[in-house]
Scaffold this motif. Structure first.
Motif, mmCIF file in Angstrom:
data_model
loop_
_atom_site.group_PDB
_atom_site.id
_atom_site.type_symbol
_atom_site.label_atom_id
_atom_site.label_comp_id
_atom_site.label_asym_id
_atom_site.label_seq_id
_atom_site.Cartn_x
_atom_site.Cartn_y
_atom_site.Cartn_z
ATOM 1 N N VAL A 1 0.859 -1.186 0.000
ATOM 2 C CA VAL A 1 0.000 0.000 0.000
ATOM 3 C C VAL A 1 0.894 1.234 0.000
ATOM 4 O O VAL A 1 1.841 1.323 0.783
ATOM 5 C CB VAL A 1 -0.933 0.015 1.232
ATOM 6 C CG1 VAL A 1 -1.883 1.217 1.163
ATOM 7 C CG2 VAL A 1 -1.717 -1.284 1.332
ATOM 8 N N TYR A 2 0.549 2.176 -0.887
ATOM 9 C CA TYR A 2 1.350 3.385 -1.032
ATOM 10 C C TYR A 2 0.494 4.633 -0.824
ATOM 11 O O TYR A 2 -0.688 4.662 -1.197
ATOM 12 C CB TYR A 2 1.964 3.455 -2.428
ATOM 13 C CG TYR A 2 2.949 2.357 -2.721
ATOM 14 C CD1 TYR A 2 4.314 2.536 -2.512
ATOM 15 C CD2 TYR A 2 2.524 1.123 -3.207
ATOM 16 C CE1 TYR A 2 5.232 1.528 -2.785
ATOM 17 C CE2 TYR A 2 3.427 0.094 -3.478
ATOM 18 C CZ TYR A 2 4.778 0.309 -3.265
ATOM 19 O OH TYR A 2 5.670 -0.699 -3.524
ATOM 20 N N ARG A 3 1.113 5.650 -0.252
ATOM 21 C CA ARG A 3 0.479 6.960 -0.156
ATOM 22 C C ARG A 3 0.501 7.607 -1.543
ATOM 23 O O ARG A 3 1.497 7.519 -2.269
ATOM 24 C CB ARG A 3 1.236 7.839 0.832
ATOM 25 C CG ARG A 3 0.636 9.234 1.022
ATOM 26 C CD ARG A 3 1.614 10.137 1.762
ATOM 27 N NE ARG A 3 1.999 9.545 3.031
ATOM 28 C CZ ARG A 3 1.393 9.805 4.184
ATOM 29 N NH1 ARG A 3 0.395 10.673 4.216
ATOM 30 N NH2 ARG A 3 1.797 9.222 5.291
ATOM 31 N N GLY A 4 -0.606 8.239 -1.901
ATOM 32 C CA GLY A 4 -0.685 8.906 -3.199
ATOM 33 C C GLY A 4 -1.296 10.290 -3.089
ATOM 34 O O GLY A 4 -2.055 10.575 -2.155
ATOM 35 N N HIS A 5 -0.939 11.142 -4.028
ATOM 36 C CA HIS A 5 -1.456 12.517 -4.077
ATOM 37 C C HIS A 5 -2.029 12.721 -5.472
ATOM 38 O O HIS A 5 -1.276 12.878 -6.437
ATOM 39 C CB HIS A 5 -0.326 13.493 -3.794
ATOM 40 C CG HIS A 5 -0.786 14.865 -3.475
ATOM 41 N ND1 HIS A 5 0.055 15.874 -3.071
ATOM 42 C CD2 HIS A 5 -2.028 15.423 -3.493
ATOM 43 C CE1 HIS A 5 -0.625 16.985 -2.861
ATOM 44 N NE2 HIS A 5 -1.893 16.721 -3.123
ATOM 45 N N LEU A 6 -3.376 12.697 -5.577
ATOM 46 C CA LEU A 6 -4.016 12.801 -6.883
ATOM 47 C C LEU A 6 -3.962 14.220 -7.425
ATOM 48 O O LEU A 6 -3.687 15.179 -6.702
ATOM 49 C CB LEU A 6 -5.469 12.337 -6.793
ATOM 50 C CG LEU A 6 -5.707 10.873 -6.419
ATOM 51 C CD1 LEU A 6 -7.197 10.577 -6.365
ATOM 52 C CD2 LEU A 6 -5.008 9.927 -7.394
ATOM 53 N N ALA A 7 -4.250 14.350 -8.708
ATOM 54 C CA ALA A 7 -4.196 15.655 -9.375
ATOM 55 C C ALA A 7 -5.181 16.646 -8.772
ATOM 56 O O ALA A 7 -4.948 17.859 -8.811
ATOM 57 C CB ALA A 7 -4.470 15.478 -10.865
ATOM 58 N N ASP A 8 -6.280 16.143 -8.186
ATOM 59 C CA ASP A 8 -7.266 17.051 -7.585
ATOM 60 C C ASP A 8 -6.869 17.482 -6.175
ATOM 61 O O ASP A 8 -7.616 18.183 -5.493
ATOM 62 C CB ASP A 8 -8.657 16.421 -7.568
ATOM 63 C CG ASP A 8 -8.732 15.168 -6.682
ATOM 64 O OD1 ASP A 8 -7.732 14.835 -6.016
ATOM 65 O OD2 ASP A 8 -9.799 14.523 -6.665
ATOM 66 N N GLY A 9 -5.702 17.040 -5.712
ATOM 67 C CA GLY A 9 -5.206 17.443 -4.399
ATOM 68 C C GLY A 9 -5.524 16.482 -3.271
ATOM 69 O O GLY A 9 -5.027 16.667 -2.155
ATOM 70 N N SER A 10 -6.326 15.480 -3.528
ATOM 71 C CA SER A 10 -6.721 14.561 -2.453
ATOM 72 C C SER A 10 -5.639 13.519 -2.199
ATOM 73 O O SER A 10 -4.920 13.097 -3.107
ATOM 74 C CB SER A 10 -8.041 13.874 -2.809
ATOM 75 O OG SER A 10 -7.934 13.168 -4.029
ATOM 76 N N LEU A 11 -5.545 13.114 -0.932
ATOM 77 C CA LEU A 11 -4.597 12.073 -0.526
ATOM 78 C C LEU A 11 -5.293 10.721 -0.571
ATOM 79 O O LEU A 11 -6.437 10.575 -0.125
ATOM 80 C CB LEU A 11 -4.081 12.347 0.885
ATOM 81 C CG LEU A 11 -3.207 13.591 1.058
ATOM 82 C CD1 LEU A 11 -2.852 13.798 2.526
ATOM 83 C CD2 LEU A 11 -1.937 13.466 0.220
ATOM 84 N N VAL A 12 -4.602 9.739 -1.102
ATOM 85 C CA VAL A 12 -5.194 8.409 -1.255
ATOM 86 C C VAL A 12 -4.205 7.345 -0.816
ATOM 87 O O VAL A 12 -3.000 7.594 -0.681
ATOM 88 C CB VAL A 12 -5.612 8.141 -2.727
ATOM 89 C CG1 VAL A 12 -6.760 9.038 -3.133
ATOM 90 C CG2 VAL A 12 -4.417 8.298 -3.660
ATOM 91 N N ALA A 13 -4.744 6.157 -0.580
ATOM 92 C CA ALA A 13 -3.935 4.962 -0.347
ATOM 93 C C ALA A 13 -4.127 4.057 -1.562
ATOM 94 O O ALA A 13 -5.262 3.714 -1.911
ATOM 95 C CB ALA A 13 -4.376 4.253 0.926
ATOM 96 N N VAL A 14 -3.046 3.682 -2.210
ATOM 97 C CA VAL A 14 -3.104 2.861 -3.426
ATOM 98 C C VAL A 14 -2.615 1.458 -3.085
ATOM 99 O O VAL A 14 -1.460 1.264 -2.690
ATOM 100 C CB VAL A 14 -2.238 3.462 -4.549
ATOM 101 C CG1 VAL A 14 -2.331 2.594 -5.804
ATOM 102 C CG2 VAL A 14 -2.677 4.893 -4.856
ATOM 103 N N LYS A 15 -3.510 0.487 -3.204
ATOM 104 C CA LYS A 15 -3.161 -0.914 -2.947
ATOM 105 C C LYS A 15 -2.722 -1.556 -4.255
ATOM 106 O O LYS A 15 -3.482 -1.570 -5.231
ATOM 107 C CB LYS A 15 -4.368 -1.653 -2.364
ATOM 108 C CG LYS A 15 -4.804 -1.148 -1.008
ATOM 109 C CD LYS A 15 -6.117 -1.789 -0.553
ATOM 110 C CE LYS A 15 -5.983 -3.265 -0.333
ATOM 111 N NZ LYS A 15 -7.235 -3.847 0.245
#
Length: 397
Positions: free
Chosen positions: A51-65
């Motif tokens: 699982v990785y921390r991600g920063h989408l283009a819209d500014g939101s923080l996500v967890a990518v499995k």
């Protein structure tokens, strides 16, 4: 209350506004969001993969499995999470699937980033958990939030969702340390085509020596020299899905483990086990070596033993240093043992659990039979609960 196909309606509509469907991300978008899955963005690793921390283009923080491999097992888990993500309506205590990506070599799931990790991490792994434990108010809020989320999954209107992986590791904690249910990789959706109504039968075997019980399949051969004195058959009527038993050791209900017939009461059983961990701060597996009268004790047996001896302080997480409300703690222990009862007909439904917790913790006056003070179940003393079986060997995702 026992469900049947007449009362177990699949026709009701969901009143909440439907959530936006999960987005199909490109692999390039997720590579950019995670800095090409850099080590600096690594968060954790589970059965599905990293699982990785991600920063989408819209500014939101996500967890990518990110799936470890693309094989049949990972494909099934991926498809299950996407299907649940498309089916469940929005709820603050249920993790919402933001999106996914599927290529020949990659399977990726995108969820909102839950900043405070899992309940399991906060109870047993967080470096400062002893100096700064989850306080009693927070634990009550977690118990109620997890119950609300699970009740929501069980009451989706057109479908019912069985989670099958409820445990401290699947309860995530947001920025306010509120419970958010995640980990849907082995969830099952109940709908008109896959449910059956009927009898679930299994049996307990009483050893010739000792006071414990052991569970066995109703299809198992009866051996004359098996070392058991007698067998007691149990029957339960409900709506179920026939499937291979799947879950975590100690969190899978005995009737499901030994028949393959899964009902919503399996989630209730697991919720009760999770509550015991929340209350005691101890994982259930820590109690394998503890012996009482020649028999190993599981966490629920250990808790019941101390409650019968009026030793509440031995049960509550010692890191709280006595900072809890005795009566609330007793009620929460009683609810945990009720939910984790070996008899599924005794376990409450999750909607009832929510009512019990709200009545107790939110000071709401409830006139239903689910009220803590009026419930018929509440009058049952701790010592009258039968011994718990040895947990089955489940399979975690």
């Amino acid at each position: 209350m026992v469900f049947n196909l007449r009362s177990f309606s699949f026709a009701d509509s969901i009143e909440d506004d439907p959530p936006p469907p999960p987005k199909s991300f490109s692999l390039k978008e997720l590579r950019v969001a995670t800095h090409n899955f850099s080590r600096d963005n690594f968060l954790a690793e589970g059965g599905f993969g990293k699982v990785y921390r991600g920063h989408l283009a819209d500014g939101s923080l996500v967890a990518v499995k990110r799936a470890r491999t693309v094989d049949q097992c990972s494909k099934e888990q991926f498809e299950t999470e996407v299907l649940v993500g498309r089916s469940v309506s929005m709820h603050p205590n249920v993790l919402r699937l933001r999106g996914f990506c599927r290529t020949k070599k990659e399977l990726l799931l995108v969820y909102p980033l839950i900043i405070n990790n899992s309940l399991s991490y906060n109870l047993t792994e967080r470096p400062d958990r002893c100096a700064r434990p989850l306080d009693w108010t927070t634990r009550k809020r977690i118990a109620l939030g997890a119950a609300r989320g699970l009740a929501h999954l069980h009451d989706q209107g057109t479908i019912k969702i069985m989670h099958r992986y409820i445990c401290a590791a699947s309860i995530l904690l947001n920025v306010q340390f509120e419970a958010v249910i995640g980990s849907f990789c082995i969830a099952m959706i109940m709908h008109e085509r896959n449910v059956e109504e009927g009898t679930i039968e299994w049996r307990t075997r009483t050893p010739r020596h000792g006071t414990g019980v052991s569970f066995s399949s109703p299809l198992e051969e009866n051996s004359a020299d098996s070392g058991f004195d007698s067998q007691i058959y149990h029957c339960y009527e409900d709506v179920y899905v026939n499937t291979l038993a799947c879950g975590i050791i100690g969190f899978t209900a005995p009737e499901y483990s030994y028949t393959g017939k899964c009902t919503l009461k399996n989630d209730v059983f697991a919720y009760g086990k999770m509550l015991l961990e929340l209350i005691s701060g101890q994982p259930i597996f820590d109690f394998f070596p503890e012996v009482h009268d020649g028999e190993a004790l599981w966490l629920e047996d250990w808790v019941r033993k101390h409650m019968n001896e009026d030793q509440l302080g031995r049960v509550i997480d010692p890191n709280l240093q006595g900072n809890y409300v005795d009566e609330e703690a007793k009620q929460l222990v009683r609810l945990a043992l009720l939910c984790a009862h070996e008899d599924p007909s005794v376990r409450p439904e999750m909607s009832e659990v929510v009512q019990m917790l709200e009545s107790q913790f939110l000071q709401r006056d409830s006139s239903t039979r689910s009220s803590w003070s009026l419930s018929e179940r509440e009058s049952t003393p701790y010592y009258s609960f039968p011994p718990s079986p040895s947990p089955p060997l489940g399979i975690g995702p």
